[in-house]
Design a protein around this motif. Structure first.
Motif, short mmCIF file in Angstrom:
data_model
loop_
_atom_site.label_atom_id
_atom_site.label_comp_id
_atom_site.label_asym_id
_atom_site.label_seq_id
_atom_site.Cartn_x
_atom_site.Cartn_y
_atom_site.Cartn_z
N PHE A 1 0.82 -1.21 0.03
CA PHE A 1 0.12 0.08 0.02
C PHE A 1 0.96 1.25 0.11
CE2 PHE A 1 -2.52 -3.19 2.28
CZ PHE A 1 -3.72 -3.17 1.42
N THR B 1 -6.48 1.00 6.03
CA THR B 1 -6.34 -0.68 5.97
C THR B 1 -7.09 -1.11 7.49
OG1 THR B 1 -4.17 -0.67 6.86
CG2 THR B 1 -4.29 -0.74 4.57
N PHE C 1 -8.67 -9.25 2.79
CA PHE C 1 -8.02 -8.60 4.04
C PHE C 1 -7.72 -9.14 5.19
CE2 PHE C 1 -9.92 -5.24 1.44
CZ PHE C 1 -8.87 -4.61 0.73
N LEU D 1 -3.82 -9.16 6.06
CA LEU D 1 -3.35 -8.02 6.85
C LEU D 1 -2.85 -8.24 8.26
CD1 LEU D 1 -6.00 -5.18 5.82
CD2 LEU D 1 -3.39 -5.16 5.21
#
Length: 256
Positions: free
Chosen positions: A91, A144, A160, A164
């Protein structure tokens, strides 16, 4: 010269994207290595430009963008190495590359006006750029965080959630970025006030840029507003436990 860091940042983005998709530890370490190489190459470029003009290259728009990208890369590397989490690289790197294209394709024109020379001006602008780079990093992490929170709240543990880090890790990364940004923003404002007082009382008093230094100047106003907002956030996070999702939403609002 700015083309070399751009190429290395682009290569690092490919590695970070690969790591994000497959969570391969070897690829992740390669991504970090490429980003470190890009940051070192960028450090060399900034050092050469500093030697050429006699101060940190922040006088011109193109030079300031290059310095901002360099500081953003350093800020992200610090966050990554202290948390040992590489998922955010996919990102952050697109922002680095998009901004680095400008100094890589345009000539560096450094403003050599006398009032903009000297160590105080260099420290002032460099500190503010480092602060804004850290806040930009916090903004991306905050986005995020919100995306992951929505997946968990909807009980739809998909894209995600699988890639993540946890909400706790993301919040910790955000806090590190905010603390770094607040420290450098404070330094930048204090040093800037000292420099402005010296400039207004010296040979730069007739310069229109010096005469425009007051609270109605958008740059000064935004810097003070950012300092107050992030000061409140740091106070709230430590004293009343105001963090996580609320803080992430606040960071997105500030960046807008």
């Amino acid at each position: 010269m700015n083309l070399v860091p751009l190429v290395l940042y682009a290569a690092a983005l490919v590695a970070y994207a690969w790591h994000f998709a497959q969570r391969n530890a070897v690829v992740g370490r390669s991504a970090t290595t490429l980003l470190v190489a890009g940051a070192l190459a960028h450090t060399f470029v900034i050092g050469m430009q500093t030697m050429k003009v006699g101060q940190v290259p922040v006088g011109g728009a193109t030079a300031a963008i290059s310095t901002f990208v360099w500081l953003l890369a350093l800020s992200y590397l610090y966050i990554e190495m202290t948390t040992e989490e590489r998922a955010m690289g996919v990102f952050i790197l697109p922002l680095l590359i998009a901004l680095q294209i400008i100094p890589a394709t345009r000539p560096m024109v450094e403003d050599r006006a006398a009032v903009l020379q000297g160590p105080l001006f260099g420290v002032h602008v460099s500190s503010l750029l480092f602060a804004y780079a850290s806040f930009a990093l916090a903004c991306v992490i905050g986005i995020t965080y919100v995306l992951l929170f929505k997946e968990i709240k909807a009980k739809h543990l998909g894209f995600f959630y699988a890639r993540l880090p946890s909400l706790q890790v993301l919040d910790g990364m955000n806090q590190r970025a905010i603390v770094i940004g607040w420290i450098f923003l404070t330094v930048g404002i204090v040093v800037g006030a000292i420099w402005a007082a010296q400039a207004q009382g010296g040979y730069g008093a007739a310069d229109p840029r010096v005469q425009a230094m007051h609270l109605q100047d958008p740059k000064i106003f935004v810097a003070l507003v950012c300092w107050m907002v992030y000061s409140f956030e740091l106070f709230a996070a430590r004293r009343i436990g105001w963090g996580g999702r609320r803080a992430a939403w606040a960071r997105r609002r500030v960046r807008r």
